[in-house]
Every structure is written in C-alpha cells, then in structure tokens.
Write an enzyme that holds these catalytic residues in place. Structure first.
Site, PDB file in Angstrom:
ATOM      1  CE1 TYR A  78     102.003  55.047   2.060  1.00 46.73           C
ATOM      2  CE2 TYR A  78     101.201  53.774   3.943  1.00 46.73           C
ATOM      3  CZ  TYR A  78     101.021  54.263   2.662  1.00 46.73           C
ATOM      4  OH  TYR A  78      99.858  53.980   1.991  1.00 46.73           O
ATOM      5  CB  CYS A  83     105.225  52.307   7.413  1.00 41.48           C
ATOM      6  SG  CYS A  83     104.859  50.544   7.392  1.00 41.48           S
ATOM      7  CG  PHE A 107     104.781  46.415   9.061  1.00 40.72           C
ATOM      8  CD1 PHE A 107     105.024  45.233   9.739  1.00 40.72           C
ATOM      9  CD2 PHE A 107     103.640  47.138   9.381  1.00 40.72           C
ATOM     10  CE1 PHE A 107     104.148  44.754  10.704  1.00 40.72           C
ATOM     11  CE2 PHE A 107     102.758  46.682  10.345  1.00 40.72           C
ATOM     12  CZ  PHE A 107     103.013  45.485  11.003  1.00 40.72           C
ATOM     13  CB  CYS A 108     108.355  50.899   5.408  1.00 41.07           C
ATOM     14  SG  CYS A 108     106.790  50.750   4.518  1.00 41.07           S
TER      15      CYS A 108
END
Length: 399
Positions: free
Chosen positions: A110, A113, A115-116
C-alpha cells in the site's frame, strides 16, 4: 563471433602481406596513391567483375601490401572494440552484482503504509530496481496467492517470498554485503514464529529481524566504531515500536485532517469507484474514532502533535551535531527506517506542522536527497573466505 571475425581479418591481411606479389611491391605510400588514382571512383560500385578486376590488378601492381594492411588494420580495430566491449560488459556485470541489480524484485504494497515506505526507502537508496504491485486494501486480490496476508511482501526472482519490512531490509542488506550467499540461505537466519496474543488472535513474528548476519570481519567494516551496530538496531526497533504508532493519531487528529488523509489514500491507492467513496467518507470517520483509542492506548498527550515533535527531536538529538546521519556520512538502516515512516505524512497537515515545529527538517532533506540519488548503490564486498558463515558457526556476528 565479433572476435572470431576480427581474428580472421588479421589472418587474411597477414597472408596477403606474405604473398609474393605483396613482397615485390613498392613503398606503401606509393601504393596508396596508386590505389587512390586507379580505383577510387569504381571501388564502391555494384559490378562484381569490375571490383574483382580492380582487386586483382591492385594485387598484381603492388596493391597487395595495401590490401593486407587494410585487413590487418580492420582486424586490429575489431579486436580492440571487442576487447573494449568485453571489459565494459564485465565491469557492468560486477557493478550489477555488487549493487544487487542481479535480483528481480517485486514489491506488493500500500503506498501510504509506513512499513512499505520503509522498504521503498531502502531499495531506492541502494539503487535496487524493483516493480510495484499496488494492493487493493479491501479485497487484496493481488496477494490472494499468499498465506501471509499483510504488506509489504517482496518477491525475489519470482520464487522467494520475503515478509515483514524489517526482515526484508535486514536480509537484503546482508545479501548486498555477502553476495556469495543466496537470499534463500540468508532467509533461514530469520525464522518465522507464530503465537497467540492476549486477544486470542494468532500473530506472526520473526527472530533476529533487526540483525544483519555478518562475520566479524564484515561487521568491522560496516560498523567501524564501537556501538554503531547496537545503536542502529535500537533505533530501528524504536521506529517500529514507537514512531509508527504516532502516525495515525496525528494524521487523523481532527475530522478535517482525517478527511484530507483519506482523500490522499484513495487518490494514491488502488480502489474501485464505490470502494473509494466508501473509504473516503466512512473510513475517515472510523479512523478519526480509532485514532482516539490509539491515543489512549499509547498514553499520548491531548495534543498528539507534541508527542510527534518530541519523538523526532529525540531522534535528531541522538544523531548529534557532528554527524549528518546516524550512519555518519551516509544513512544507515535506522536513518532509512525513520525517514520511511515519516515520509507517509508528506502532503498532509501533520507533516507540515512537524517540519515547522521540530528540528528534523535538515536531516529529513538530507536523507531524501540520498535516497533520490541512490547514494547507497555502492556497497561492501568481501573475499569469499570472509563471507557469512553457517547459522551455527561461532563466527556469526549479529549486527
């Protein structure tokens, strides 16, 4: 094939020079003039007989030496170009190997996001080419093939699956340093652990995910100063365990900020028409309420901006005034993690307020430039004897 052709040209040229006709010829300068006078106008014609007659007459008249020189010259130039191309290709292959460009990477994500975003910051900084598959956060059809239902997921060469942002970063960084080991070999150092949390929900965690699997010699090069590796690991954990939890309460702080955030999420994400409408209005209202619960859970102040300012100022203070980055002259994994988490707020009021009311701006822009310019493309390379030892070897050094 090019080299073979060049060698053939050289051989033909040498044979012509060694022929009796060539040895009986006069000086090269005279023959060049002779060929120019007699053959220049028709040498490039299409008539086969004319060309053959001119070549034969040139050979009989002493042009053999010129013809031989021409073949030798052409062969020599061909060999030079062949060797030059081979050297350039070899250097390009070595560069690709050192930079990790031999990997085919596909990131399922995503875009908004954190973390992405951490993973993208790492890949961009190290100049690793990758493809992005934006996942629909409602249906998640793009990752229906995976039993792991979260993002990011990074596929390596279409057959090795890396889960969890910190595992992805740690394993790829280890691979860049110790590139005689496959990603599969390195991934065994990050075993998957499943457990049930207090709510009765099964959760997946990974051992060693903040560690690089380096030998003592490699660790000494990557972390030349005492305490650097411990510091990096500490702040990578801090980014995941604390900083990331400040994002939602700040992004969805008020109804208008929540609406603006979901407008950005829908615009940048992968939603259908009705999904986007539902997400923008219902999602914004839901996340506004959830952000209040998160504020209570993490014991944040009434004005959650103050917690954000305090956190990033704490980070800048840890870097200190003598270093450009926590990694020194170049960002380390902690720099990239913190930058990746903060970056998801760009374009929103929370980001503008953070840049205006904290000390993080100069550091943030430095990391941004380093990432955009792929300044981490070059990495360490070690002799095979110093590469990552067995998982159970006493030389294994957790960085």
């Amino acid at each position: 094939m090019a080299a073979a052709c060049a060698r053939t040209l050289c051989k033909v040229g040498w044979n012509i020079l060694e022929s009796p006709a060539a040895r009986r010829s006069g000086t090269v300068s005279y023959l060049v003039g002779n060929v120019g006078a007699h053959g220049s106008r028709r040498a490039y014609g299409t008539g086969g007989t004319g060309v053959r007659s001119k070549l034969l007459s040139s050979l009989r008249g002493g042009g053999g030496r010129v013809l031989g020189c021409a073949f030798l010259l052409g062969g020599g130039v061909g060999l030079y170009q062949t060797v030059k191309y081979s050297v350039q290709q070899h250097l390009a292959e070595e560069e690709s190997k050192v930079s990790g460009g031999d990997l085919k990477l596909t990131l399922y994500q995503y875009k908004t996001c954190p973390f992405c975003s951490k993973v993208r910051a790492f890949l961009d900084y190290h100049g690793l080419p990758y493809e992005i598959v934006e996942v629909n956060p409602v249906m998640r059809q793009e990752i229906k093939w995976s039993t792991y239902r979260k993002v990011p997921i990074l596929m390596v060469d279409s057959d090795v699956q890396l889960n969890d942002s910190s595992v992805i970063i740690s394993s790829l960084k280890t691979y860049l340093i110790c590139n005689d080991k496959s990603v599969t070999d390195i991934l065994r150092c990050y075993p998957e652990l499943k457990s049930v949390n207090s709510s009765g929900k099964e959760v997946t965690e990974y051992s060693n995910k903040y560690w690089l699997m380096l030998s003592e010699a490699e660790a000494a090069v990557v972390y030349p100063e005492k305490g650097m590796q411990k510091e990096e690991r500490k702040w990578r954990e801090w980014a995941d365990d604390w900083l990331v939890h400040l994002i939602s309460p700040n992004v969805y702080r008020t109804p208008s900020e929540a609406m603006a955030a979901f407008d950005y999420i829908v615009r940048e994400g992968k939603f259908g028409t009705y999904e986007g409408f539902f997400a923008k209005y219902v999602g914004a209202a839901a996340m506004y309420l959830i952000s209040k619960r998160l504020k209570s859970r993490h014991k944040l102040q009434d004005d959650v901006r103050q917690d954000l300012y305090k956190a990033v100022n704490e980070w800048v203070a840890a870097i200190g005034k003598k270093r450009k980055f926590m990694g020194g002259d170049q960002p380390n994994l902690a720099d990239l993690a913190v930058y990746g988490v903060l970056r998801v707020m760009e374009g929103l009021q929370s980001f503008d307020d953070m840049m205006a009311n904290s000390k993080v701006k100069n550091w943030y822009r430095r990391v941004e430039r380093a990432s955009l310019n792929h300044e981490g493309r070059k990495t360490h390379s070690f002799p095979a004897s110093d590469q990552v030892p067995s998982l159970f070897s006493p030389k294994l050094h957790h960085a």
